[in-house]
Scaffold this active site. Structure first.
Site, PDB file in Angstrom:
ATOM      1  CG  ASP A  82     -10.643 -70.658  26.378  1.00 17.26           C
ATOM      2  OD1 ASP A  82     -11.082 -70.508  27.567  1.00 17.26           O
ATOM      3  OD2 ASP A  82      -9.359 -70.649  26.043  1.00 17.26           O
ATOM      4  CG  HIS A 139      -9.165 -63.138  32.941  1.00 18.71           C
ATOM      5  ND1 HIS A 139      -7.978 -62.396  32.964  1.00 18.71           N
ATOM      6  CD2 HIS A 139      -9.622 -63.454  32.199  1.00 18.71           C
ATOM      7  CE1 HIS A 139      -7.314 -63.147  31.465  1.00 18.71           C
ATOM      8  NE2 HIS A 139      -9.284 -63.530  30.787  1.00 18.71           N
ATOM      9  NE  ARG A 173     -15.271 -52.027  27.797  1.00 21.38           N
ATOM     10  CZ  ARG A 173     -14.610 -53.938  27.873  1.00 21.38           C
ATOM     11  NH1 ARG A 173     -13.994 -54.401  26.343  1.00 21.38           N
ATOM     12  NH2 ARG A 173     -15.082 -54.449  28.968  1.00 21.38           N
ATOM     13  CD  GLU A 196      -8.196 -70.939  29.956  1.00 25.78           C
ATOM     14  OE1 GLU A 196      -9.829 -71.171  29.582  1.00 25.78           O
ATOM     15  OE2 GLU A 196      -7.869 -69.807  29.639  1.00 25.78           O
ATOM     16  CG  ASP A 212      -6.065 -69.685  25.875  1.00 26.01           C
ATOM     17  OD1 ASP A 212      -6.202 -70.436  25.132  1.00 26.01           O
ATOM     18  OD2 ASP A 212      -6.756 -68.722  26.475  1.00 26.01           O
ATOM     19  CD  GLN A 216      -6.123 -61.846  22.835  1.00 30.91           C
ATOM     20  OE1 GLN A 216      -5.265 -62.145  23.377  1.00 30.91           O
ATOM     21  NE2 GLN A 216      -6.488 -62.346  23.140  1.00 30.91           N
ATOM     22  CE1 TYR A 237      -8.708 -56.721  20.322  1.00 36.17           C
ATOM     23  CE2 TYR A 237     -10.307 -57.995  21.039  1.00 36.17           C
ATOM     24  CZ  TYR A 237     -10.026 -56.882  20.953  1.00 36.17           C
ATOM     25  OH  TYR A 237     -10.185 -55.738  21.743  1.00 36.17           O
ATOM     26  CE  LYS A 262      -6.800 -65.995  23.653  1.00 40.90           C
ATOM     27  NZ  LYS A 262      -6.489 -66.999  25.133  1.00 40.90           N
TER      28      LYS A 262
END
Lengths: 374, 374
Positions: free
Chosen positions: A165, A172, A181, A243, A276, A283, A287, A296
């Site tokens: 992926d 995005h 951030r 997607e 997806d 997550q 992650y 996922k």
């Protein structure tokens, strides 16, 4: 229950095949026109054709390619040694390992068999299917909404070993980066230099419409401080993304041999829509530092018909960016940096909703890293 | 060229089968003793047995299970409907989808066929292989270093669809965390609460000994500042890790159904050594935020013989930690939190070196997250 309806519209932008018409009855507005010729794997429960086999589709007619090949209609194709073997299989994998020329020849052969004898194009129609009513009776399956007697079950079009992926939408990635951030450094330095991606779990890829079970996992107790730990429970932030995925075909690359950008387009068989599915709360906790995993793993859904690159060729266009800035390193430079003009939209319908609500729309040309670069 | 030699030694720690001996000639110090019975996939190039098939091994004798099953020697096994079909395949996948009881029955059956009639154990020896010299001639392949005429090619033991690499050594994770962050916060908060992992590319899994091509990729120009970008070139920081991998067997879990900790041990078929090859310089630039990708895609190597959990049962022991602190959430709590006492070591030999140099040794019991939790 959430019903997820993604849609891919290909807007006619001119083609050498556009004047083609078929002798098979069909709605002119159908996406499955005679110059589309998608490939998929169908089964027909309750009939003698219950075993999955390879098919194509024209309008509301699903056409069983294994039956056509048993009748010898693909015997003219070079380098497709045994069409019956290829099309009677329960995945398209064997067909997809053939070279691109074979894919193109099969597509043109299907068009020759289905095109009207009075069609304006230079193509030579082949009457062998048109004049063979018993063969049509066996190979054709009407899936129009009026015909409730015929059940066609769409299966996963391929056995998928590895799937990757990629994070190829600049908008995005910028949005996500802004949230995590700050807006000034939204994109990580690597993002504009290489297509960032991760491997997904191929055993949880299903055909669109598959009922997805809400996953359980570890949810961070304090959203801003992971050190307070986690609780186990069902995801509350279940999400899916719009997607587009593609299948890589051809002969597998020998280990250690690199595929050049020039040769990459020979290897892309075709495209499907993909969702997806993500559990964003799972997550968030899991992650760091190795990427998404359980969040996922539970589901990825794809549309059942693969639209070939040959069919999409006429929708080829510049990407929204036109050029990539900074210029990618040489091995990633695509001299033909382009995409396809394919409108994309996504809608959801909750259990208590009367109709789906469109939540997003975009176009495939808006991706920064194109399929060849991925 | 780097030769990478990982080794797994299982130190005898008592077993109800330890007095077993075989009528097949073998070196007593061999790791392939009669209570091991590993499973693998072999082919015998240049013979009429060139097609890969399932095998086991005793000392220096590779034993072709497809030939034994053709001779009817597995017909007594319940619930293994067609042993010939199962063992003549080119992977162990079919065998591994059977329930654990079938794996255990096949193992005991092989031991019955190979055990000496004078063996001290309560097992009932079966003379049908021992007394059938022509069958031995067909099924047995001597791979001792003295016998250079016989070539046995070891193949990948299974077709691997998905593979997950877990980050389960606390010491390793602490070392890496210390390097990238600071010693006081070396472990991320999620690390002690769940087994952190990522999916790898299954198409680049090879059997140990496969020649690995040094990968090319993007190397960060300034090691401390990713924003200065990257150059393309061959990795200069190629690395491999000593890991142990396991195969999950049994009937595939239906989508949405969770496997409990109690049931997980029924599903672990067996273990192999694994080397996770990594291009650390490629990894450094690419891995934020979705984890390692191209830096791990080019090769993962595993040893060809799968050592079953049944054979390892007698080496079961407490992990080095004895208990997990903090206590995992309930769904991850293993009431039988244990591991196996398996010494592990890794050595390398460069092209100009005369002999391999041991670079690390450890023991499987030193992993914090055990196979069941993974």
């Amino acid at each position: 229950k959430i019903y997820n309806m993604s849609k891919m519209n290909v807007s006619e932008t001119g083609s050498d095949l556009k004047c083609l018409t078929s002798w098979v009855e069909m709605d002119e507005s159908s996406d499955f026109s005679i110059d589309n010729i998608p490939f998929g794997v169908c089964s027909f429960p309750g009939t003698t054709n219950a075993r999955p086999r390879c098919c194509t589709r024209l309008g509301d007619t699903v056409i069983d390619l294994s039956t056509l090949s048993e009748a010898g209609l693909f015997d003219v194709i070079d380098h497709l040694d045994s069409p019956t073997y290829t099309f009677s299989r329960d995945t398209l994998n064997n067909f997809m390992t053939h070279p691109k020329q074979v894919w193109a020849d099969v597509r043109m052969r299907i068009i020759e068999l289905l095109v009207s004898p009075t069609s304006c194009n230079a193509l030579t129609p082949d009457a062998r299917l048109r004049t063979n009513l018993p063969l049509q009776k066996t190979a054709f399956h009407d899936v129009s909404s009026e015909n409730e007697n015929i059940q066609v079950q769409m299966n996963l079009p391929a056995s998928i070993q590895d799937y990757t992926d990629f994070y190829s939408s600049r908008e995005h990635a910028t949005n996500v980066g802004t949230m995590f951030r700050d807006p000034a450094n939204a994109l990580n330095p690597n993002w504009t230099r290489l297509p960032v991606g991760y491997h997904g779990r191929s055993s949880s890829i299903f055909v669109s419409g598959h009922e997805v079970t809400r996953p359980c996992g570890q949810l961070q107790i304090n959203p801003t401080d992971a050190s307070e730990g986690s609780n186990y429970g069902p995801s509350r932030l279940l999400d899916f993304e719009l997607e587009v995925a593609f299948f890589v075909g051809g002969k597998p690359n020998p280990h250690g041999e690199r595929l050049t950008m020039e040769r990459s387009s020979e290897r892309i068989f075709g495209f499907v829509l993909m969702n997806d599915w993500s559990a964003r709360d799972i997550q968030k906790f899991e992650y760091v530092p190795l990427g998404p995993f359980g969040s996922k793993n539970f589901a990825t859904t794809i549309s059942p018909w693969i639209i070939t690159t040959m069919a999409l060729e006429k929708y080829k266009c510049a990407t929204s960016y036109e050029i990539q800035e900074p210029i990618p390193l040489e091995y990633l430079q695509d001299k033909d940096y382009s995409s396809y003009d394919i409108e994309l939209e996504i809608a959801i319908m909750g259990e208590n909703m009367k109709e789906p609500v469109k939540v997003s729309k975009s176009n495939l040309r808006n991706l920064y890293w194109n399929a060849k670069q991925q």
